[in-house]
Design a protein around this motif. Structure first.
Motif, PDB file in Angstrom:
ATOM      1  N   VAL A 269       0.818  -1.215   0.000  1.00  0.00           N
ATOM      2  CA  VAL A 269       0.000   0.000   0.000  1.00  0.00           C
ATOM      3  C   VAL A 269       0.855   1.271   0.000  1.00  0.00           C
ATOM      4  O   VAL A 269       0.426   2.311   0.484  1.00  0.00           O
ATOM      5  CB  VAL A 269      -0.967   0.009   1.210  1.00  0.00           C
ATOM      6  N   GLY A 270       2.070   1.185  -0.585  1.00  0.00           N
ATOM      7  CA  GLY A 270       2.937   2.359  -0.582  1.00  0.00           C
ATOM      8  C   GLY A 270       3.532   2.721  -1.921  1.00  0.00           C
ATOM      9  O   GLY A 270       4.440   3.554  -1.987  1.00  0.00           O
ATOM     10  N   ALA A 271       3.054   2.138  -3.019  1.00  0.00           N
ATOM     11  CA  ALA A 271       3.659   2.374  -4.329  1.00  0.00           C
ATOM     12  C   ALA A 271       3.520   3.831  -4.764  1.00  0.00           C
ATOM     13  O   ALA A 271       2.573   4.523  -4.390  1.00  0.00           O
ATOM     14  CB  ALA A 271       3.025   1.456  -5.379  1.00  0.00           C
ATOM     15  N   HIS A 272       4.461   4.299  -5.564  1.00  0.00           N
ATOM     16  CA  HIS A 272       4.426   5.682  -6.056  1.00  0.00           C
ATOM     17  C   HIS A 272       3.293   5.905  -7.050  1.00  0.00           C
ATOM     18  O   HIS A 272       2.844   7.038  -7.227  1.00  0.00           O
ATOM     19  CB  HIS A 272       5.765   6.040  -6.704  1.00  0.00           C
ATOM     20  N   GLN A 273       2.853   4.874  -7.701  1.00  0.00           N
ATOM     21  CA  GLN A 273       1.694   4.964  -8.594  1.00  0.00           C
ATOM     22  C   GLN A 273       0.634   3.982  -8.084  1.00  0.00           C
ATOM     23  O   GLN A 273       0.415   2.919  -8.655  1.00  0.00           O
ATOM     24  CB  GLN A 273       2.093   4.639 -10.046  1.00  0.00           C
ATOM     25  N   PRO A 274      -0.050   4.345  -7.009  1.00  0.00           N
ATOM     26  CA  PRO A 274      -0.979   3.412  -6.375  1.00  0.00           C
ATOM     27  C   PRO A 274      -2.205   3.150  -7.238  1.00  0.00           C
ATOM     28  O   PRO A 274      -2.726   4.038  -7.924  1.00  0.00           O
ATOM     29  CB  PRO A 274      -1.364   4.118  -5.075  1.00  0.00           C
ATOM     30  N   ARG A 275      -2.650   1.916  -7.186  1.00  0.00           N
ATOM     31  CA  ARG A 275      -3.869   1.530  -7.911  1.00  0.00           C
ATOM     32  C   ARG A 275      -4.449   0.311  -7.208  1.00  0.00           C
ATOM     33  O   ARG A 275      -3.804  -0.730  -7.117  1.00  0.00           O
ATOM     34  CB  ARG A 275      -3.556   1.208  -9.372  1.00  0.00           C
ATOM     35  N   PHE A 276      -5.661   0.448  -6.719  1.00  0.00           N
ATOM     36  CA  PHE A 276      -6.323  -0.628  -5.993  1.00  0.00           C
ATOM     37  C   PHE A 276      -7.654  -0.932  -6.659  1.00  0.00           C
ATOM     38  O   PHE A 276      -8.415  -0.017  -6.976  1.00  0.00           O
ATOM     39  CB  PHE A 276      -6.544  -0.233  -4.530  1.00  0.00           C
ATOM     40  N   THR A 277      -7.920  -2.213  -6.900  1.00  0.00           N
ATOM     41  CA  THR A 277      -9.153  -2.629  -7.558  1.00  0.00           C
ATOM     42  C   THR A 277      -9.924  -3.589  -6.652  1.00  0.00           C
ATOM     43  O   THR A 277      -9.398  -4.107  -5.673  1.00  0.00           O
ATOM     44  CB  THR A 277      -8.853  -3.334  -8.898  1.00  0.00           C
ATOM     45  N   LYS A 278     -11.161  -3.845  -7.004  1.00  0.00           N
ATOM     46  CA  LYS A 278     -12.014  -4.748  -6.231  1.00  0.00           C
ATOM     47  C   LYS A 278     -11.771  -6.179  -6.702  1.00  0.00           C
ATOM     48  O   LYS A 278     -12.408  -6.650  -7.643  1.00  0.00           O
ATOM     49  CB  LYS A 278     -13.480  -4.367  -6.409  1.00  0.00           C
ATOM     50  N   GLU A 279     -10.830  -6.863  -6.028  1.00  0.00           N
ATOM     51  CA  GLU A 279     -10.511  -8.225  -6.484  1.00  0.00           C
ATOM     52  C   GLU A 279     -11.583  -9.206  -6.012  1.00  0.00           C
ATOM     53  O   GLU A 279     -12.339  -8.952  -5.075  1.00  0.00           O
ATOM     54  CB  GLU A 279      -9.095  -8.621  -6.063  1.00  0.00           C
ATOM     55  N   GLN A 280     -11.623 -10.368  -6.643  1.00  0.00           N
ATOM     56  CA  GLN A 280     -12.791 -11.240  -6.538  1.00  0.00           C
ATOM     57  C   GLN A 280     -12.999 -11.869  -5.161  1.00  0.00           C
ATOM     58  O   GLN A 280     -14.140 -12.061  -4.731  1.00  0.00           O
ATOM     59  CB  GLN A 280     -12.706 -12.349  -7.586  1.00  0.00           C
TER      60      GLN A 280
ATOM     61  N   ASN B 115     -12.868   1.722  -9.504  1.00  0.00           N
ATOM     62  CA  ASN B 115     -14.100   0.943  -9.406  1.00  0.00           C
ATOM     63  C   ASN B 115     -14.120  -0.114 -10.510  1.00  0.00           C
ATOM     64  O   ASN B 115     -14.880  -0.043 -11.469  1.00  0.00           O
ATOM     65  CB  ASN B 115     -15.320   1.852  -9.499  1.00  0.00           C
ATOM     66  N   GLN B 116     -13.249  -1.100 -10.359  1.00  0.00           N
ATOM     67  CA  GLN B 116     -13.090  -2.148 -11.358  1.00  0.00           C
ATOM     68  C   GLN B 116     -13.021  -3.503 -10.659  1.00  0.00           C
ATOM     69  O   GLN B 116     -12.304  -3.664  -9.671  1.00  0.00           O
ATOM     70  CB  GLN B 116     -11.816  -1.918 -12.173  1.00  0.00           C
ATOM     71  N   SER B 117     -13.759  -4.468 -11.177  1.00  0.00           N
ATOM     72  CA  SER B 117     -13.723  -5.826 -10.650  1.00  0.00           C
ATOM     73  C   SER B 117     -12.600  -6.594 -11.334  1.00  0.00           C
ATOM     74  O   SER B 117     -12.528  -6.616 -12.567  1.00  0.00           O
ATOM     75  CB  SER B 117     -15.066  -6.525 -10.870  1.00  0.00           C
ATOM     76  N   THR B 118     -11.737  -7.225 -10.532  1.00  0.00           N
ATOM     77  CA  THR B 118     -10.587  -7.932 -11.093  1.00  0.00           C
ATOM     78  C   THR B 118     -10.489  -9.341 -10.519  1.00  0.00           C
ATOM     79  O   THR B 118     -11.210  -9.709  -9.602  1.00  0.00           O
ATOM     80  CB  THR B 118      -9.281  -7.146 -10.829  1.00  0.00           C
ATOM     81  N   ASP B 119      -9.564 -10.108 -11.059  1.00  0.00           N
ATOM     82  CA  ASP B 119      -9.412 -11.526 -10.724  1.00  0.00           C
ATOM     83  C   ASP B 119      -9.043 -11.726  -9.257  1.00  0.00           C
ATOM     84  O   ASP B 119      -8.494 -10.836  -8.613  1.00  0.00           O
ATOM     85  CB  ASP B 119      -8.338 -12.154 -11.608  1.00  0.00           C
ATOM     86  N   PRO B 120      -9.295 -12.918  -8.726  1.00  0.00           N
ATOM     87  CA  PRO B 120      -8.977 -13.197  -7.319  1.00  0.00           C
ATOM     88  C   PRO B 120      -7.486 -13.182  -7.062  1.00  0.00           C
ATOM     89  O   PRO B 120      -6.675 -13.523  -7.931  1.00  0.00           O
ATOM     90  CB  PRO B 120      -9.555 -14.601  -7.090  1.00  0.00           C
ATOM     91  N   ILE B 121      -7.115 -12.780  -5.856  1.00  0.00           N
ATOM     92  CA  ILE B 121      -5.722 -12.767  -5.421  1.00  0.00           C
ATOM     93  C   ILE B 121      -5.599 -13.636  -4.179  1.00  0.00           C
ATOM     94  O   ILE B 121      -6.390 -13.509  -3.239  1.00  0.00           O
ATOM     95  CB  ILE B 121      -5.252 -11.327  -5.136  1.00  0.00           C
TER      96      ILE B 121
END
Length: 330
Positions: free
Chosen positions: A221-232, A260-266
């Motif tokens: 949760v510290g990347a310089h270009q943060p991007r978080f999606t709604k994983e499955q 606001n994007q649904s993405t694959d399970p992690i």
């Protein structure tokens, strides 16, 4: 880390039936998150906690640097929380190596019946199997963003929440032996070689029959270009909570980061908290457009330069606003 973006076992799990907590399954209420009072999170302080963890060296389970960092985390969390419990266990890695593990659980208002669980992993990976230099694939990963960033955010949250307690019990859980799964150069794969600490905790909770209204996992949760999606996995087990977090982020002007994007399970610690403990837990985890987690993932360059204080602050603000909207200070 463990986390392959598309895993048959996880997909199968996600279509199974599961009892969800009523509150986290509900449609998010219209809340003016900008007006929700929260304690002031200090990004520089959190960044300092990342640096402090890295100063011990690689946090490989069983090493002296791992032991020193674990002791440091216990001391620090004891300053801000009412109780700190260390759950020790033995873990067998993919190659048969047995290592010690320590899950660290720090609690605020331990007698409160309603609880919120906040988690991250504190170990760092033994093998830099994604490094661009193949000669470094068997070298350890510093783990600044992948591990230390989530822990640092929770440490600073604990510090400031002590000054302004929410009206709910809070448990900060630092999982161990999360990131020691099968390296890519081994040419074999098994899901359960990852997330050993959360697997152990799910089967042996630190308090018998422990439960929480919901849980939030912070990972990378510290990347310089943060991007978080709604994983499955989050969407399946904690849909209401996931929507609530992303709604808070959008209301705060972070919609370009909490996409606001649904993405694959992690495959991450939240899977086992959901599956074994039945606690609805959502994962806030870096998910870059390129399909990898972030540029320095599982490389020798995941050092302090890979972490942005501003990203730590942004993530913490979303989590704090979400918790205090539900449980304002008394």
């Amino acid at each position: 880390m463990k986390k392959l973006m598309l895993i048959v076992a996880v997909v199968a799990l996600c279509v199974s039936c599961h009892t969800r907590n009523e509150e986290t399954s509900a449609t998010p209420q219209k809340i003016d998150y900008a007006q929700v009072a929260v304690p002031e999170f200090n990004a520089d302080s959190a960044y300092g906690y990342v640096a402090a963890q890295l100063a011990f060296g690689n946090r490989i389970p069983g090493s002296k640097s791992w032991e020193g960092c674990g002791d440091y985390l216990v001391r620090q969390m004891s300053l801000w929380c009412d109780t700190v419990m260390v759950q020790t266990f033995k873990s067998t890695l993919w190659d048969g190596t047995v290592v010690p593990g320590r899950n660290i659980v720090a609690s605020m208002s331990p007698d409160a019946e309603q609880r919120v669980m906040l988690a991250a992993h504190w170990d760092s990976r033994l093998w830099a199997d994604h490094d661009g230099d193949e000669s470094k694939h068997r070298q350890p990963v510093p783990g600044a963003n992948d591990g230390a960033s989530g822990v640092a955010v929770l440490m600073e949250m604990a510090r400031v929440m002590k000054l302004m307690p929410p009206s709910v019990g809070v448990d900060f859980v630092f999982f161990d032996v999360e990131d020691q799964g099968i390296p890519e150069w081994a040419d074999v794969y098994e899901d359960n070689t990852w997330c050993k600490g959360s697997q152990h905790w799910g089967k042996n909770r630190h308090v018998p029959y422990y439960s929480a209204v919901y849980g939030i996992l912070l990972d990378m949760v510290g990347a310089h270009q943060p991007r978080f999606t709604k994983e499955q996995v989050s969407r399946h087990y904690a849909p209401g909570l996931t929507d609530k977090l992303w709604a808070a982020a959008a209301a705060l002007g972070y919609g370009n980061v909490f996409v606001n994007q649904s993405t694959d399970p992690i495959l991450d610690d939240h899977l086992y908290v959901n599956q074994l403990a039945g606690i609805p837990m959502a994962d806030i985890v870096q998910n870059s457009v390129e399909g990898n987690f972030f540029t320095h993932w599982h490389t020798t360059t995941d050092n302090l330069d890979a972490v942005s204080p501003e990203t730590l602050r942004l993530v913490a603000n979303v989590v704090l606003k979400t918790i205090y909207a539900d449980y304002p200070t008394k």
